[in-house]
Design a protein around this motif. Sequence first.
Motif, short mmCIF file in Angstrom:
data_model
loop_
_atom_site.label_atom_id
_atom_site.label_comp_id
_atom_site.label_asym_id
_atom_site.label_seq_id
_atom_site.Cartn_x
_atom_site.Cartn_y
_atom_site.Cartn_z
N LEU A 58 0.82 -1.21 0.00
CA LEU A 58 0.00 0.00 0.00
C LEU A 58 0.86 1.27 0.00
N ASP A 59 2.07 1.19 0.54
CA ASP A 59 2.98 2.34 0.41
C ASP A 59 3.32 2.56 -1.06
N GLY A 60 3.48 1.46 -1.80
CA GLY A 60 3.72 1.58 -3.24
C GLY A 60 2.53 2.17 -3.97
N ILE A 61 1.31 1.84 -3.52
CA ILE A 61 0.11 2.45 -4.11
C ILE A 61 0.10 3.94 -3.85
N ARG A 62 0.49 4.35 -2.65
CA ARG A 62 0.59 5.80 -2.35
C ARG A 62 1.58 6.47 -3.30
N PHE A 63 2.69 5.78 -3.56
CA PHE A 63 3.69 6.33 -4.49
C PHE A 63 3.08 6.55 -5.87
N ILE A 64 2.33 5.56 -6.38
CA ILE A 64 1.68 5.71 -7.68
C ILE A 64 0.73 6.90 -7.67
N ALA A 65 -0.06 7.00 -6.61
CA ALA A 65 -1.05 8.08 -6.52
C ALA A 65 -0.39 9.45 -6.54
N VAL A 66 0.65 9.61 -5.72
CA VAL A 66 1.28 10.93 -5.65
C VAL A 66 2.07 11.22 -6.92
N PHE A 67 2.59 10.18 -7.58
CA PHE A 67 3.29 10.39 -8.85
C PHE A 67 2.33 10.93 -9.90
N LEU A 68 1.11 10.39 -9.95
CA LEU A 68 0.11 10.87 -10.91
C LEU A 68 -0.22 12.35 -10.67
N VAL A 69 -0.33 12.72 -9.40
CA VAL A 69 -0.61 14.12 -9.06
C VAL A 69 0.55 15.01 -9.48
N LEU A 70 1.77 14.60 -9.17
CA LEU A 70 2.94 15.40 -9.53
C LEU A 70 3.05 15.57 -11.03
N TYR A 71 2.86 14.49 -11.77
CA TYR A 71 2.96 14.58 -13.22
C TYR A 71 1.94 15.57 -13.78
N ASP A 72 0.73 15.51 -13.26
CA ASP A 72 -0.32 16.40 -13.74
C ASP A 72 -0.04 17.85 -13.38
N HIS A 73 0.30 18.09 -12.12
CA HIS A 73 0.43 19.47 -11.64
C HIS A 73 1.75 20.12 -12.05
N LEU A 74 2.85 19.39 -11.92
CA LEU A 74 4.15 20.00 -12.20
C LEU A 74 4.37 20.22 -13.70
N LEU A 75 3.68 19.47 -14.52
CA LEU A 75 3.80 19.65 -15.97
C LEU A 75 2.52 20.25 -16.56
N ALA A 76 1.86 21.10 -15.78
CA ALA A 76 0.59 21.68 -16.23
C ALA A 76 0.75 22.45 -17.53
N GLY A 77 1.93 22.98 -17.79
CA GLY A 77 2.14 23.72 -19.02
C GLY A 77 2.28 22.84 -20.24
#
Length: 378
Positions: free
Chosen positions: A22-41
Amino acid sequence: MSATPIDVPRTAIKQESYFKQLDGIRFIAVFLVLYDHLLAGFNTLPIGPIGVTIFFVLSGFLITRILIESKHQYQPRENGLSTYLKKFFIRRTIRIFPIYYLVIFLLVLFNVPPAREKFLWLALYATNIYIAHYETWLGSMDHLWSLAVEEQFYIFFPFLVFFVPTRHLPKILVAFIVGSVSLRLYYFLKGEPWFVSYVLMPTSLDSFGLGGFLAYLYIFQLGHFQRIFRHTALVWLGLIILGGSLYWYHISADPHQSLNSVFERLAGSIFAFFLIGKAILGYDGVMKWVLENPVSIYLGRISYGIYLYHNFVYNHYHTPPTHPVYRLMHRIYREIPALEESYLFNFAAYTLLTILVATLSWYIIEKPINNLKNRFRY
């Protein structure tokens, strides 16, 4: 079903207090958020909401499981309700409040707009209500809406679990799912902006409800749970449903103002339901390596800090030229101009800086404070 009464959880459940993947699932979840937000441009694929939905379903599982166990431990005792509530809220407070309020304090101290003007909304975990009521976002503090949703869920759900007979809990969870989707449909038909139904706690309850079902099945119907999640076929089915939602988004003339805004979270929740259910039993092969390698486990463990800090490290729409990260990156661009258009470099740089901040936060603040939770074991 076991011969054990439905309101009595299996005692064996207490032997499993930590699910490594489940820690790995948290990693996947936060990675998806980072990819979306940090590369918003650069990014046009809305995968950030999927990450948030995974967090909601995961919270639904973990919180429901904790509360059911705690209820059956303390309900028969004198002052059982007060002990049950005290342990839950103290442990949640220890985990969530310290760095959240540290961030609020720093935002106000450095006068990051609109922290001072919206201080009470921030301090009371009500940013999602502000966004929905005034139909406007909060700049670099936009992402705090999801933390507000979780905190609002924590306020009422413990009482519901304690007072409703456990055998009736599935009916409540079904009501969460149906009511949440229906409420989003109501807002859509009313013509409200898409984000009104996106950020409110009641419109997010299908995610928490499906997570709660995972907990209920795991505690009371482990045999059914194992049969359902033994194979990965349902994970692929969930991914197909989610892919259909993303395709619907892609082909819609105005994706936010289409019916997809009603069903997007449900599609993501169904995917997360199967993804997390299989992770509880344990993936094999490549997925096992992805979820159990030390990097994934560590980043999953500090995912709360990563999520909380990332929009303040960098936000494409709201980071001012005076921001130290903005100045650092543009100094690098002047030296190597080609890097400014490099998706990989930008994402890697912003992600590493966010992880650095979250790591300092984990070791200096969060981990020492989290050790206090040992005084309030269930």
